[in-house]
Design a protein around this motif. Sequence first.
Motif, short mmCIF file in Angstrom:
data_model
loop_
_atom_site.label_atom_id
_atom_site.label_comp_id
_atom_site.label_asym_id
_atom_site.label_seq_id
_atom_site.Cartn_x
_atom_site.Cartn_y
_atom_site.Cartn_z
N VAL A 13 0.92 -1.13 -0.03
CA VAL A 13 0.29 0.02 0.00
C VAL A 13 0.88 1.12 -0.08
CG1 VAL A 13 -1.97 1.19 1.50
CG2 VAL A 13 -1.80 -1.44 1.42
N VAL A 14 0.69 2.13 -0.93
CA VAL A 14 1.53 3.34 -1.19
C VAL A 14 0.69 4.64 -1.00
CG1 VAL A 14 2.82 4.53 -2.75
CG2 VAL A 14 2.92 2.02 -2.91
N ASN A 15 1.47 5.44 -0.16
CA ASN A 15 0.54 6.88 0.06
C ASN A 15 0.78 7.43 -1.34
OD1 ASN A 15 -0.23 9.45 0.65
ND2 ASN A 15 1.01 9.34 2.59
N ARG A 50 -5.64 4.53 -10.54
CA ARG A 50 -5.94 4.30 -8.78
C ARG A 50 -5.56 5.35 -8.17
NH1 ARG A 50 -3.18 -1.80 -8.08
NH2 ARG A 50 -4.73 -2.96 -9.62
N VAL A 51 -4.58 6.50 -8.51
CA VAL A 51 -4.51 7.53 -7.82
C VAL A 51 -5.73 8.47 -7.93
CG1 VAL A 51 -3.06 9.52 -8.01
CG2 VAL A 51 -1.83 7.54 -7.94
N LEU A 52 -6.25 8.49 -9.28
CA LEU A 52 -7.48 9.19 -9.76
C LEU A 52 -8.62 8.84 -8.77
CD1 LEU A 52 -7.22 9.91 -13.63
CD2 LEU A 52 -7.00 11.66 -11.85
N ALA A 64 -5.76 17.66 -11.31
CA ALA A 64 -4.35 17.87 -10.99
C ALA A 64 -3.64 16.82 -11.31
CB ALA A 64 -4.49 18.59 -9.43
N VAL A 65 -4.17 15.62 -10.88
CA VAL A 65 -3.42 14.40 -11.34
C VAL A 65 -3.30 14.24 -12.89
CG1 VAL A 65 -3.31 11.88 -11.05
CG2 VAL A 65 -4.27 13.36 -9.07
N ARG A 66 -4.02 14.34 -13.46
CA ARG A 66 -4.04 14.22 -14.90
C ARG A 66 -3.08 15.22 -15.47
NH1 ARG A 66 -6.38 9.96 -17.01
NH2 ARG A 66 -8.36 9.60 -16.23
N GLY A 67 -2.48 16.01 -15.07
CA GLY A 67 -1.38 16.76 -15.83
C GLY A 67 -0.15 15.72 -15.56
N LEU A 68 -0.12 14.59 -14.97
CA LEU A 68 0.98 13.69 -15.01
C LEU A 68 0.84 12.96 -16.27
CD1 LEU A 68 0.85 12.15 -11.43
CD2 LEU A 68 2.47 14.01 -12.18
N LEU A 69 -0.13 12.85 -16.97
CA LEU A 69 -0.35 12.25 -18.16
C LEU A 69 0.71 12.35 -19.28
CD1 LEU A 69 -4.25 11.75 -18.41
CD2 LEU A 69 -2.46 9.98 -17.88
N PRO A 70 0.94 13.50 -19.84
CA PRO A 70 1.91 13.71 -20.72
C PRO A 70 3.44 13.18 -20.35
CG PRO A 70 0.69 15.72 -20.48
CD PRO A 70 0.30 15.01 -19.05
#
Length: 76
Positions: A13-15, A50-52, A64-70
């Motif tokens: 399990v990851v924070n 899972r983060v989303l 804000a998490v979707r910004g990681l996609l590129p």
Amino acid sequence: MITVTRLDGSRVVVNAELIETVEAVPETVIVLVTRRRLMVRESVDEVIDRVLAYRQGLGGQPDAVRGLLPLAEHDD
């Protein structure tokens, strides 16, 4: 928190708040802000999903998490 599977099949399990990057090299590597690296069986897209889901469960902003996609979509 999200659950992922290490390459040896053990679950951890990851924070999700501590995830800095998720890379495919070719295994998926989660790098935490502490610089600890975890190699996992899940794909980059699965980790992002899972983060989303975690963020949505908190009422957070998934955009804000979707910004990681590129960064995550590069097939280097």
